[in-house]
Scaffold this active site. Structure first.
Site, mmCIF file in Angstrom:
data_model
loop_
_atom_site.group_PDB
_atom_site.id
_atom_site.type_symbol
_atom_site.label_atom_id
_atom_site.label_comp_id
_atom_site.label_asym_id
_atom_site.label_seq_id
_atom_site.Cartn_x
_atom_site.Cartn_y
_atom_site.Cartn_z
ATOM 1 N N SER A 118 0.974 -1.169 -0.028
ATOM 2 C CA SER A 118 -0.031 -0.048 0.001
ATOM 3 C C SER A 118 0.825 1.348 0.018
ATOM 4 C CB SER A 118 -0.636 0.066 1.378
ATOM 5 O OG SER A 118 -1.687 -1.129 1.314
ATOM 6 N N HIS A 139 -0.891 -2.753 -7.384
ATOM 7 C CA HIS A 139 -1.855 -2.323 -5.985
ATOM 8 C C HIS A 139 -3.414 -2.771 -6.317
ATOM 9 C CE1 HIS A 139 -3.009 0.695 -2.718
ATOM 10 N NE2 HIS A 139 -2.962 -0.528 -2.337
ATOM 11 N N GLU A 151 -3.630 -0.212 -9.112
ATOM 12 C CA GLU A 151 -2.746 0.841 -9.347
ATOM 13 C C GLU A 151 -1.386 0.035 -9.717
ATOM 14 O OE1 GLU A 151 -2.283 3.169 -5.628
ATOM 15 O OE2 GLU A 151 -2.122 4.943 -6.719
ATOM 16 N N ASN A 189 -3.470 6.018 -1.615
ATOM 17 C CA ASN A 189 -3.481 6.138 -0.324
ATOM 18 C C ASN A 189 -3.001 7.610 0.168
ATOM 19 O OD1 ASN A 189 -4.639 3.678 0.937
ATOM 20 N ND2 ASN A 189 -2.899 2.621 -0.090
HETATM 21 N N1 LIG Z 1 -6.084 -4.792 3.778
HETATM 22 C C1 LIG Z 1 -6.368 -3.985 2.590
HETATM 23 O O1 LIG Z 1 -7.427 -3.485 2.389
HETATM 24 C C2 LIG Z 1 -5.374 -3.878 1.591
HETATM 25 C C3 LIG Z 1 -5.335 -3.226 0.485
HETATM 26 C C4 LIG Z 1 -4.577 -2.947 -0.592
HETATM 27 C C5 LIG Z 1 -3.351 -3.539 -0.272
HETATM 28 N N2 LIG Z 1 -2.920 -3.997 0.754
HETATM 29 C C6 LIG Z 1 -1.505 -4.478 1.100
HETATM 30 O O2 LIG Z 1 -1.633 -5.954 0.674
HETATM 31 C C7 LIG Z 1 -0.590 -6.433 1.721
HETATM 32 C C8 LIG Z 1 -1.266 -7.443 2.582
HETATM 33 O O3 LIG Z 1 -2.267 -7.034 3.371
HETATM 34 P P1 LIG Z 1 -3.319 -7.763 4.076
HETATM 35 O O4 LIG Z 1 -4.550 -6.952 4.555
HETATM 36 O O5 LIG Z 1 -3.669 -8.931 3.132
HETATM 37 O O6 LIG Z 1 -2.601 -8.287 5.175
HETATM 38 P P2 LIG Z 1 -2.951 -9.876 6.183
HETATM 39 O O7 LIG Z 1 -2.198 -9.699 7.570
HETATM 40 O O8 LIG Z 1 -4.486 -9.885 6.261
HETATM 41 O O9 LIG Z 1 -2.233 -10.767 5.510
HETATM 42 C C9 LIG Z 1 -0.706 -11.136 5.535
HETATM 43 C C10 LIG Z 1 -0.639 -12.206 5.444
HETATM 44 O O10 LIG Z 1 1.240 -12.551 4.997
HETATM 45 C C11 LIG Z 1 1.486 -13.727 5.720
HETATM 46 N N3 LIG Z 1 2.958 -13.474 5.703
HETATM 47 C C12 LIG Z 1 3.872 -12.643 6.627
HETATM 48 N N4 LIG Z 1 5.190 -12.879 6.451
HETATM 49 C C13 LIG Z 1 5.218 -13.731 5.250
HETATM 50 C C14 LIG Z 1 6.267 -14.475 4.755
HETATM 51 N N5 LIG Z 1 7.743 -14.055 4.864
HETATM 52 N N6 LIG Z 1 6.138 -15.163 3.458
HETATM 53 C C15 LIG Z 1 4.658 -15.504 3.255
HETATM 54 N N7 LIG Z 1 3.689 -14.885 3.804
HETATM 55 C C16 LIG Z 1 3.926 -14.053 4.953
HETATM 56 C C17 LIG Z 1 1.114 -13.514 6.981
HETATM 57 O O11 LIG Z 1 1.011 -15.020 7.613
HETATM 58 C C18 LIG Z 1 -0.385 -13.467 6.743
HETATM 59 O O12 LIG Z 1 -1.293 -14.412 6.073
HETATM 60 C C19 LIG Z 1 0.045 -5.507 2.631
HETATM 61 O O13 LIG Z 1 1.365 -4.906 1.736
HETATM 62 C C20 LIG Z 1 -0.885 -4.371 2.391
HETATM 63 O O14 LIG Z 1 -0.547 -3.182 2.644
HETATM 64 C C21 LIG Z 1 -3.859 -4.113 1.717
#
Ligand SMILES: NC(=O)c1ccc[n+]([C@@H]2O[C@H](COP(=O)([O-])OP(=O)(O)OC[C@H]3O[C@@H](n4cnc5c(N)ncnc54)[C@H](O)[C@@H]3O)[C@@H](O)[C@H]2O)c1
Length: 281
Positions: A118, A139, A151, A189
């Protein structure tokens, strides 16, 4: 492009895996936690049921979509055949840099490496690899199977060829890609988070309560969701880390996270995923 590996199977990873599989790609879904992988498959199955009910997909499409997703806890196994890796692991710079160092070492030469971050700099992520021209931001928005935008973030070293490949690929997923340059928060963002932060300040200063703030923005600005509900949906920890990137990246106090947001994250009230944030779930 046929083999897509998705690293991280949380909120975004399961949606990204779902979407690629729905459009016929073979997906390797990777997470360090096997429980996260089990949860992800269950979520994808439930979300596919919803698409079947809405007649977007048939029951047979659901079966074939699920059959195209294979889960792995071992990164090496999961990326062996990848044409593209989309990293969607926890929003933490050191975790992401470690993952990209490993991906660069393990992936075939031709593999493109994308991050769903993000806010973390794509240029910085690219700099820890030996293939900086083939690293890009992809993104997706939450929920991925529903939201149209991708994005596409070009790092300082991302090649035109890589950008064009990702744009074409996004269109194959029936998404609308928008190209942006790599500056803190990109576009989405940089604009969204100050609004959410201001909504939290409005609550913190006692101007109005949670429902009043969200109602003003929903009915007054025609937003489908109020900013506090949206913050709960995104995850308050994710909002806080993005605001910190903006604050540090621009060195401008206007991005300073509201103390109430910091306190809620410290208390573990992260929003929908923990059952409580500005609302109870
Ligand atoms: N939540 C949102 O609305 C949103 C929207 C757009 C982008 N993002 C981005 O997407 C990414 C993920 O966000 P999320 O909300 O899905 O997070 P989340 O916490 O729901 O999931 C993250 C996952 O990554 C896993 N993980 C951690 N370290 C790891 C590794 N070394 N190898 C493999 N897996 C690993 C964790 O076990 C977890 O299951 C982030 O970069 C976030 O900024 C989130």
């Amino acid at each position: 492009m046929q083999h897509i590996s998705v690293v991280g199977s949380g909120t975004m990873g399961n949606g990204i895996a779902h979407t690629f599989a729905q459009f016929g790609f073979n997906v390797a879904l990777i997470d360090t936690q096997s429980t996260a992988l089990q949860r992800a498959i269950k979520t994808i199955s439930n979300n596919l049921d919803r698409q079947v009910k809405k007649e977007i997909l048939t029951a047979a499409d659901k079966v074939s979509t699920l059959s195209r997703i294979v889960t792995y806890t071992n990164l090496n196994e999961g990326v062996k055949k990848a044409d593209l890796v989309v990293e969607a692991a926890t929003e933490n710079e050191s975790i992401k840099l470690d993952i990209f160092r490993e991906l660069d070492r393990l992936c075939p030469e031709h593999t493109l490496l994308a991050s769903n971050t993000s806010s973390i700099s794509i240029t910085e992520i690219a700099s820890v690899t030996q293939r900086a021209d083939r690293v890009i931001g992809m993104h997706f928005m939450n929920p991925v199977p529903v939201m149209k935008l991708v994005e596409v973030i070009k790092g300082y070293t991302t090649s035109v060829e890589t950008t064009n490949t990702i744009i074409t690929l996004s269109r194959k997923l029936d998404k609308v890609p928008v190209e942006v340059n790599d500056y803190p928060g990109f576009v989405a963002n940089r604009i969204l988070m100050p609004m959410i932060n201001e909504a939290i300040y409005t609550l913190y200063e006692g101007v109005a309560d949670v429902e009043a703030i969200d109602t003003v923005m929903k009915l007054g600005m025609a937003h489908p969701m109020g900013p506090l509900e949206l913050a709960d949906f995104i995850g308050l920890d994710v909002c806080l880390s993005i605001l910190r990137v903006l604050y540090e990246g621009f060195g401008n106090p206007k991005y300073a996270p509201c103390p109430l947001l910091v306190k809620m994250v410290t208390a573990g009230k992260l929003g929908k995923k923990t059952g409580a944030g500005f609302y109870k779930y």
